[in-house]
Design a protein around this motif. Structure first.
Motif, mmCIF file in Angstrom:
data_model
loop_
_atom_site.group_PDB
_atom_site.id
_atom_site.type_symbol
_atom_site.label_atom_id
_atom_site.label_comp_id
_atom_site.label_asym_id
_atom_site.label_seq_id
_atom_site.Cartn_x
_atom_site.Cartn_y
_atom_site.Cartn_z
ATOM 1 N N GLY A 11 13.846 -4.167 -4.705
ATOM 2 C CA GLY A 11 15.294 -4.203 -4.629
ATOM 3 C C GLY A 11 15.845 -3.191 -3.650
ATOM 4 O O GLY A 11 15.130 -2.673 -2.786
ATOM 5 N N ALA A 12 17.138 -2.891 -3.778
ATOM 6 C CA ALA A 12 17.817 -1.993 -2.855
ATOM 7 C C ALA A 12 17.414 -0.541 -3.105
ATOM 8 O O ALA A 12 16.896 -0.185 -4.154
ATOM 9 C CB ALA A 12 19.331 -2.150 -3.004
ATOM 10 N N GLY A 13 17.689 0.289 -2.101
ATOM 11 C CA GLY A 13 17.360 1.706 -2.201
ATOM 12 C C GLY A 13 16.106 2.028 -1.419
ATOM 13 O O GLY A 13 15.306 1.151 -1.107
ATOM 14 N N ILE A 14 15.939 3.308 -1.084
ATOM 15 C CA ILE A 14 14.764 3.742 -0.337
ATOM 16 C C ILE A 14 13.507 3.464 -1.149
ATOM 17 O O ILE A 14 13.381 3.899 -2.288
ATOM 18 C CB ILE A 14 14.844 5.238 0.006
ATOM 19 N N GLN A 15 12.594 2.723 -0.565
ATOM 20 C CA GLN A 15 11.338 2.371 -1.223
ATOM 21 C C GLN A 15 10.173 2.811 -0.350
ATOM 22 O O GLN A 15 10.279 2.857 0.874
ATOM 23 C CB GLN A 15 11.255 0.853 -1.442
ATOM 24 N N LYS A 16 9.054 3.104 -1.003
ATOM 25 C CA LYS A 16 7.833 3.415 -0.263
ATOM 26 C C LYS A 16 7.029 2.126 -0.087
ATOM 27 O O LYS A 16 7.196 1.167 -0.827
ATOM 28 C CB LYS A 16 7.015 4.462 -1.017
ATOM 29 N N GLU A 17 6.128 2.155 0.876
ATOM 30 C CA GLU A 17 5.340 0.963 1.176
ATOM 31 C C GLU A 17 4.468 0.542 -0.002
ATOM 32 O O GLU A 17 4.141 -0.634 -0.145
ATOM 33 C CB GLU A 17 4.479 1.217 2.410
ATOM 34 N N ASP A 18 4.118 1.496 -0.855
ATOM 35 C CA ASP A 18 3.268 1.195 -2.020
ATOM 36 C C ASP A 18 4.097 0.935 -3.276
ATOM 37 O O ASP A 18 3.620 1.130 -4.392
ATOM 38 C CB ASP A 18 2.272 2.323 -2.263
ATOM 39 N N PHE A 19 5.340 0.479 -3.108
ATOM 40 C CA PHE A 19 6.266 0.323 -4.226
ATOM 41 C C PHE A 19 5.726 -0.552 -5.357
ATOM 42 O O PHE A 19 6.074 -0.379 -6.517
ATOM 43 C CB PHE A 19 7.597 -0.265 -3.730
ATOM 44 N N ALA A 20 4.870 -1.516 -5.025
ATOM 45 C CA ALA A 20 4.408 -2.489 -6.027
ATOM 46 C C ALA A 20 3.056 -2.135 -6.633
ATOM 47 O O ALA A 20 2.562 -2.867 -7.492
ATOM 48 C CB ALA A 20 4.328 -3.876 -5.396
ATOM 49 N N GLU A 21 2.468 -1.038 -6.221
ATOM 50 C CA GLU A 21 1.095 -0.717 -6.616
ATOM 51 C C GLU A 21 0.927 -0.607 -8.126
ATOM 52 O O GLU A 21 0.003 -1.179 -8.707
ATOM 53 C CB GLU A 21 0.663 0.584 -5.934
ATOM 54 N N ILE A 22 1.819 0.131 -8.782
ATOM 55 C CA ILE A 22 1.695 0.331 -10.229
ATOM 56 C C ILE A 22 1.889 -0.988 -10.975
ATOM 57 O O ILE A 22 1.133 -1.316 -11.897
ATOM 58 C CB ILE A 22 2.708 1.389 -10.718
ATOM 59 N N LEU A 23 2.895 -1.762 -10.583
ATOM 60 C CA LEU A 23 3.153 -3.056 -11.231
ATOM 61 C C LEU A 23 1.953 -3.974 -11.089
ATOM 62 O O LEU A 23 1.516 -4.603 -12.068
ATOM 63 C CB LEU A 23 4.391 -3.710 -10.623
ATOM 64 N N ILE A 24 1.412 -4.064 -9.896
ATOM 65 C CA ILE A 24 0.273 -4.954 -9.656
ATOM 66 C C ILE A 24 -0.937 -4.526 -10.475
ATOM 67 O O ILE A 24 -1.621 -5.370 -11.077
ATOM 68 C CB ILE A 24 -0.054 -5.006 -8.151
ATOM 69 N N CYS A 25 -1.206 -3.233 -10.538
ATOM 70 C CA CYS A 25 -2.343 -2.729 -11.329
ATOM 71 C C CYS A 25 -2.165 -3.065 -12.802
ATOM 72 O O CYS A 25 -3.117 -3.493 -13.477
ATOM 73 C CB CYS A 25 -2.491 -1.223 -11.142
ATOM 74 N N ARG A 26 -0.954 -2.895 -13.308
ATOM 75 C CA ARG A 26 -0.700 -3.187 -14.726
ATOM 76 C C ARG A 26 -0.807 -4.673 -15.024
ATOM 77 O O ARG A 26 -1.307 -5.068 -16.079
ATOM 78 C CB ARG A 26 0.674 -2.655 -15.123
ATOM 79 N N LEU A 27 -0.365 -5.501 -14.100
ATOM 80 C CA LEU A 27 -0.478 -6.951 -14.287
ATOM 81 C C LEU A 27 -1.943 -7.379 -14.302
ATOM 82 O O LEU A 27 -2.358 -8.192 -15.126
ATOM 83 C CB LEU A 27 0.279 -7.686 -13.189
ATOM 84 N N TYR A 53 7.536 -5.747 1.580
ATOM 85 C CA TYR A 53 8.221 -4.478 1.826
ATOM 86 C C TYR A 53 9.239 -4.654 2.953
ATOM 87 O O TYR A 53 8.951 -4.457 4.116
ATOM 88 C CB TYR A 53 7.189 -3.404 2.180
ATOM 89 N N TRP A 54 10.451 -5.058 2.565
ATOM 90 C CA TRP A 54 11.492 -5.280 3.559
ATOM 91 C C TRP A 54 12.324 -4.027 3.838
ATOM 92 O O TRP A 54 13.094 -3.981 4.804
ATOM 93 C CB TRP A 54 12.430 -6.403 3.114
ATOM 94 N N GLY A 55 12.156 -2.986 3.017
ATOM 95 C CA GLY A 55 12.948 -1.772 3.170
ATOM 96 C C GLY A 55 12.762 -1.085 4.504
ATOM 97 O O GLY A 55 13.641 -0.341 4.967
ATOM 98 N N GLU A 56 11.619 -1.344 5.161
ATOM 99 C CA GLU A 56 11.347 -0.717 6.454
ATOM 100 C C GLU A 56 12.372 -1.133 7.512
ATOM 101 O O GLU A 56 12.574 -0.422 8.501
ATOM 102 C CB GLU A 56 9.943 -1.082 6.917
#
Length: 284
Positions: A11-27, A53-56
């Motif tokens: 979503g919106a806001g400053i995000q890091k490139e690894d933003f989804a890492e924790i979610l993916i690991c938990r899934l 990662y569109w925040g870039e």
């Protein structure tokens, strides 16, 4: 082995490139647990994840803007102002313009290229699930709307789709889980907001006639940016399978607007997505 591609968009806001890492690991962990407990013939390799990662596209510009506005003299509420530039700035900057290849197209190009990479990993006509949060749900809606309604007014998308995979074209879009979606607010931009994307896509049955997909919209009543969608109009009532209200977050966040930032960390969400992934896989 039939694989399923899962795209995760932030979503919106400053995000890091690894933003989804924790979610993916938990899934992945939950898929393995559920498969083992139910005796399912699932190894986990059937599900391939990719972050979008569109925040870039906006990150550097927002940092420069923040530096520039501080040169005019002292400002009050600096933390809140910085948050507004990072969060609201994304939503403003993303809006389409009459000028060719501005932010709207750049964000969608990032989306398209991620799906192309995903299709190389899972197969060009493999089923696709999208997990989107906040502004990422709006971007997802716009991207697949442009793909599904492609015409002469959208030359940018036509160029990309020439020779692209069925997955990237949206033909195999099977499921969409929208989390804390402000899409209802976007309805104010249009006089007639009655053409939602189709999930599964209209071409999906041609690839997988018996598969079970759909669009599930999850929101928290305390999240001022997340809204139900089925109540918008008849078209959205038909397009969205279910609006699901959940109490998202922990003791500090599940009773206030901060719940908006907790969806991807919530155990209920993890369990729900895994359930939908296994159901989709079983129906292929």
């Amino acid at each position: 082995m039939q694989k399923i591609g899962i795209a995760v968009i932030h979503g919106a806001g400053i995000q890091k490139e690894d933003f989804a890492e924790i979610l993916i690991c938990r899934l992945k962990e939950k898929i393995e647990q559920v498969a083992k407990s139910k005796g399912l013939e699932i190894t986990g390799e059937e599900f391939v994840f990719i972050p979008i990662y569109w925040g870039e596209v906006f990150h550097d510009k927002e940092l420069k803007l923040w530096e520039a506005v501080q040169k005019g003299g002292p400002l009050d509420f600096l933390s809140l102002r910085k948050f507004m530039i990072e969060f609201l700035g994304d939503a403003i900057a993303y809006q389409p313009t009459d000028t060719h290849y501005q932010n709207y197209e750049r964000v969608h190009e990032t989306y398209f290229k991620a799906l192309e990479r995903l299709s190389e990993q899972v197969g060009h006509d493999s089923p696709l699930m999208v997990i989107g949060h906040s502004l990422g749900t709006v971007i997802t809606s716009n991207y697949f709307y442009d793909v599904q309604k492609v015409n002469d007014t959208l030359p940018y998308i036509k160029d990309w789709l020439h020779g692209a995979s069925p997955l990237s074209k949206g033909e195999t879009l099977a499921s969409f889980v929208s989390l804390g979606s402000p899409l209802a607010l976007w309805s104010l931009r249009f006089y007639n907001f009655d053409k939602p994307i189709q999930v599964p896509s209209k071409d999906f049955k041609n690839h997988y006639p018996n598969a079970k997909g759909g669009w599930w919209n999850i929101y928290d009543r305390d999240d001022v940016l997340g809204y139900p969608l089925k109540t918008l109009n008849h078209a959205y009532d038909q397009a969205v399978n279910e609006d699901i209200e959940m109490n998202i977050g922990n003791l500090l966040t599940n009773w206030n607007p901060l719940s908006h930032f907790q969806y991807v960390k919530d155990e209920q969400i993890i369990q729900f997505i895994v359930q939908k992934l296994i159901s989709l896989h079983s129906s292929l």
